[in-house]
Design a protein around this motif. Structure first.
Motif, PDB file in Angstrom:
ATOM      1  N   THR A  71      49.746  28.261  38.721  1.00  0.00           N
ATOM      2  CA  THR A  71      48.738  28.487  40.098  1.00  0.00           C
ATOM      3  C   THR A  71      48.626  30.219  39.433  1.00  0.00           C
ATOM      4  N   ALA A  72      49.017  31.061  38.559  1.00  0.00           N
ATOM      5  CA  ALA A  72      48.202  31.798  38.072  1.00  0.00           C
ATOM      6  C   ALA A  72      47.532  31.899  36.721  1.00  0.00           C
ATOM      7  N   GLY A  73      47.885  31.071  36.194  1.00  0.00           N
ATOM      8  CA  GLY A  73      46.895  31.136  35.722  1.00  0.00           C
ATOM      9  C   GLY A  73      45.306  30.119  36.024  1.00  0.00           C
ATOM     10  N   VAL A  74      46.043  29.777  37.203  1.00  0.00           N
ATOM     11  CA  VAL A  74      43.820  29.152  37.969  1.00  0.00           C
ATOM     12  C   VAL A  74      43.390  30.261  38.168  1.00  0.00           C
ATOM     13  N   ALA A  75      44.397  30.898  39.176  1.00  0.00           N
ATOM     14  CA  ALA A  75      44.074  32.152  39.518  1.00  0.00           C
ATOM     15  C   ALA A  75      42.978  33.161  39.092  1.00  0.00           C
ATOM     16  N   LEU A  76      43.967  33.390  37.534  1.00  0.00           N
ATOM     17  CA  LEU A  76      42.930  34.180  36.455  1.00  0.00           C
ATOM     18  C   LEU A  76      41.860  33.341  36.016  1.00  0.00           C
ATOM     19  N   LEU A  77      41.741  32.303  35.531  1.00  0.00           N
ATOM     20  CA  LEU A  77      40.680  31.379  34.905  1.00  0.00           C
ATOM     21  C   LEU A  77      39.322  31.470  36.577  1.00  0.00           C
ATOM     22  N   THR A  78      40.386  31.322  37.639  1.00  0.00           N
ATOM     23  CA  THR A  78      39.142  31.090  38.424  1.00  0.00           C
ATOM     24  C   THR A  78      38.576  32.590  39.045  1.00  0.00           C
ATOM     25  N   GLY A  79      38.774  33.862  38.605  1.00  0.00           N
ATOM     26  CA  GLY A  79      39.005  35.427  38.929  1.00  0.00           C
ATOM     27  C   GLY A  79      38.332  35.566  37.844  1.00  0.00           C
ATOM     28  N   ILE A  80      37.877  35.359  36.602  1.00  0.00           N
ATOM     29  CA  ILE A  80      37.544  35.271  35.751  1.00  0.00           C
ATOM     30  C   ILE A  80      36.158  34.871  35.968  1.00  0.00           C
ATOM     31  N   GLY A  81      36.144  33.333  36.178  1.00  0.00           N
ATOM     32  CA  GLY A  81      34.584  32.035  36.508  1.00  0.00           C
ATOM     33  C   GLY A  81      33.755  32.532  37.370  1.00  0.00           C
ATOM     34  N   PHE A  82      34.433  32.566  38.934  1.00  0.00           N
ATOM     35  CA  PHE A  82      33.043  33.218  39.911  1.00  0.00           C
ATOM     36  C   PHE A  82      32.645  34.537  39.732  1.00  0.00           C
ATOM     37  N   GLY A  83      33.661  35.439  38.984  1.00  0.00           N
ATOM     38  CA  GLY A  83      33.345  36.457  38.962  1.00  0.00           C
ATOM     39  C   GLY A  83      32.146  37.556  37.482  1.00  0.00           C
ATOM     40  N   LEU A  84      32.285  36.578  36.610  1.00  0.00           N
ATOM     41  CA  LEU A  84      31.147  36.551  35.510  1.00  0.00           C
ATOM     42  C   LEU A  84      30.021  37.175  35.832  1.00  0.00           C
ATOM     43  N   ALA A  85      29.395  36.021  36.751  1.00  0.00           N
ATOM     44  CA  ALA A  85      27.963  36.283  37.000  1.00  0.00           C
ATOM     45  C   ALA A  85      27.448  37.772  37.723  1.00  0.00           C
ATOM     46  N   PRO A  86      28.274  38.010  39.178  1.00  0.00           N
ATOM     47  CA  PRO A  86      27.735  39.380  39.554  1.00  0.00           C
ATOM     48  C   PRO A  86      28.201  40.548  38.566  1.00  0.00           C
TER      49      PRO A  86
END
Length: 669
Positions: free
Chosen positions: A488-503
């Motif tokens: 879950t921690a890994g998914v949260a990290l990748l998710t945060g980076i994933g949707f945060g890269l564009a903005p």
């Protein structure tokens, strides 16, 4: 040491921040004053000298920031600043924060729930000592073994049926196990087991059916499982004349016996044979084969007294293949080396022994498979569906990330002035990206926390549904553990980076001059180009969302179509208003003709009940996966040719009760 001094410096900078900042201000002021005095001495006016000193300094705030960035522990301080700033921004937008956190919680929660099942079913290792040293003996051949009876309890997966090109199994005879056990040059220990099977247990209140496994005396020793109470089974317990003893599963001891401290020495009856409980297995030993529940263990040499089919000639009959063998490799012995030796032993027995069961052309062989891989259990049935579900919820998470990225982009449109000011004041584009990514990671972490709670509820609900629809207990612990939380921690990290890269990328690309010139003709033109650019990024996210949604919708549609097709399949009998139940008369002492008479009496009494149209009985339920085959001689067939037929033993009125149409002749009356 250097790293110790670095830690001390970092701690001082973080814990005494005000003092460090005061010293920095004093140092910069001293430098500016010194330069000012030098310029005054060179003939400049005080005002001009001061201005020149400040220009040479390069801007006090920029200098301070450069010094801060170079300090030990600066990274921690910067992260702390970014986190505090991000929390303030998110508190100011509760609606936006709530929507994003809930969206991410659903996506991360779904992935965590399914992964908890994948981990419990497919990834979690056997809870024994050094499971990587254990191997399972498994045979393969191009033909079914001739003249032997095989029995499998699903430990190594579903057996191939006759008519296949390749066959495999992991059941061997007791004499073969003894020969393997004697190869102490290859194995430090070896054990055999069969089951679990339903045993009639009495002597502990109301009689119940307990799932018992028949094992060799070396079972627990080979697995490295100690006793929580009393002792484990020992090789002496399977010797001729040994008193019948049993070891309880820890969970079963708690459920059925209330965790009684006086359990050791207590007697129970299993299939009308008196057993003495000698111990309780360690609580960490929850299973050997995935999906199999075992509530107690007894020596396999007690199979005959308990009336179990294979126990009658368990010791000498090479035709009864009913034991699964696990062995622990000797230190320094490679699996391939042990496999070559065991394969030679196996081939000599099945090809040239007293009762050959294969021909050379059948190429029989025995392999030693790692226990984690070889003990399949119910992984064969639910492994692939779990992986498909994991892929589906992964796509759902990608859609959630695209949605959140779109929201973040829309929100960042109102923060362009802020980004322009920060860049104009000297902030680097890397720092701007870091700040935006910090916000997205905080949102992702919040979504993961809520998602874990949703995942636990969802996984528990799925487990409850599964347990309610299987005929035996379902020993799968889908609660959160270290592996699941790490996932879950890994998914949260990748998710945060994933949707945060564009903005983050958009914020770092903000052009300060264009933002400050908005309202002028040039500024309006620049804004138009910027809008087009943003439209392209937003359009990409929309296209991705639509594409992923189509994949999910297509998969869901195919699944619904498959379910509908399964519902409409004609099984050949009427499934409506049919009540099934099973009994085992042997457990109550019935034998031979007495069993048949019992079935007939039950049929007559059930058929006389109000509302019962018809009643009958059979050796197995239709479509339950059971298989019984016999070689049948057909009248008029020449020579010794036979036809293999699948058999089902049924009572009178069976075809009428199941409403199976008879195309020619009549059913069994």
């Amino acid at each position: 040491m250097e790293w110790i001094e670095h830690l001390k410096s970092a701690a001082s900078n973080l814990l005494h921040k005000e003092k460090v900042e005061t010293e920095l201000d004093a140092e910069i002021r001293g430098y500016v004053d010194a330069v000012t005095e030098e310029r005054i001495a060179a003939g400049m006016s005080p005002e001009e000298a001061r201005r020149t000193a400040l220009l040479e300094c390069g801007g006090q705030e920029q200098v301070k920031q450069a010094v801060r960035d170079g300090r030990a522990g600066a990274g921690i301080g910067i992260v702390g600043q970014d986190v505090r700033f991000a929390l303030r921004l998110l508190r100011k937008s509760p609606a936006f924060t709530s929507v994003v956190v809930l969206t991410l919680a659903l996506g991360i929660g779904a992935n965590t729930a399914i992964f908890s099942w994948v981990n419990a079913v497919l990834l979690e290792s056997i809870p024994v000592a050094h499971p990587e040293q254990l191997v399972v003996a498994r045979w393969t051949a191009h033909a079914w073994p001739h003249g032997v009876g095989t029995s499998s309890y699903g430990d190594c997966g579903r057996h191939n049926t006759r008519g296949s090109e390749n066959y495999n199994g992991c059941s061997v005879s007791a004499p073969m196990f003894r020969e393997m056990e004697g190869r102490t040059d290859l194995f430090s220990s070896a054990m055999a087991f069969a089951g679990p099977a339903g045993l009639d247990l009495s002597g502990n209140g109301t009689a119940t059916i307990a799932r018992g496994e028949l094992v060799s005396g070396s079972y627990f020793e080979t697995l490295g499982v100690p006793a929580a109470v009393g002792r484990i089974l020992e090789p002496a317990d399977e010797q001729p004349g040994a008193a019948p003893v049993a070891v309880l599963d820890y969970g079963y001891w708690q459920r059925a016996f209330g965790g009684s401290a006086g359990i050791v020495g207590r007697t129970i009856r299993l299939n009308n044979v008196v057993f003495t409980i000698v111990g309780v297995a360690d609580r960490r030993f929850t299973r050997l084969t995935p999906g199999e529940t075992v509530e107690l263990w007894a020596p396999y040499t007690q199979a005959a007294p308990m009336g179990i089919r294979w126990g009658q000639t368990y010791k000498t009959d090479t035709d009864a293949w009913w034991l699964t063998v696990l062995a622990r490799l000797q230190p320094g012995v490679a699996r391939g080396q042990a496999q070559a030796a065991v394969n030679t032993l196996f081939r000599n027995e099945v090809l040239h022994g007293g009762k050959p069961v294969w021909k050379e052309g059948d190429n029989p062989a025995m392999t030693l498979v790692p226990a984690q891989e070889g003990l399949v259990g119910f992984r064969q049935e639910i492994g692939e569906p779990l992986l498909l579900m994991m892929a589906a919820v992964g796509i759902v998470l990608l859609i959630a990330c695209a949605n959140v990225a779109g929201l973040m982009l829309a929100r960042s449109a109102g923060r362009e002035k802020e980004m322009a000011v920060r860049l104009a004041l000297g902030a680097s584009r890397r720092r701007v990206m870091q700040q935006v990514l910090t916000e997205s990671l905080l949102l992702s972490v919040a979504g993961a926390v809520v998602g874990v709670m949703l995942a636990y509820a969802g996984a528990s609900a799925l487990a409850a549904f599964t347990k309610a629809n299987v005929h035996q207990s379902f020993p799968v612990d889908v609660g959160p553990n270290a592996t699941v939380l790490l996932f879950t921690a890994g998914v949260a990290l990748l998710t945060g980076i994933g949707f945060g890269l564009a903005p983050a990328w958009r914020g770092a690309r903000t052009r300060a001059a264009a933002e400050f010139n908005k309202g002028t003709a040039g500024g309006a033109l620049e804004a138009t180009h910027g809008s087009r650019r943003r439209l392209g990024l937003g359009s990409t996210l929309v296209v991705m969302q639509v594409a992923l949604s189509m994949v999910v919708l297509t998969g869901a549609g195919l699944l619904l179509r498959t379910l509908e097709k399964l519902r409409s399949v004609d099984p050949g009998f009427d499934t409506r208003n049919v009540l099934l139940f099973a009994i085992n008369p042997k457990l109550a002492g019935y034998t031979g003709d007495g069993i048949e008479q019992l079935y007939q009496n039950l049929q007559s009494r059930l058929q006389a009940l109000p509302g019962v149209v018809s009643a009958s009985y059979a050796s197995d339920a239709l479509l339950d996966g059971s298989l019984w085959t016999e070689d049948v001689k057909v009248e008029g067939q020449s020579g010794k040719d036979t036809v293999e037929a699948q058999m089902l033993s049924v009572g009178s009125n069976y075809f009428e009760t199941m409403r199976i149409p008879v195309l020619r002749g009549h059913g069994l009356g």
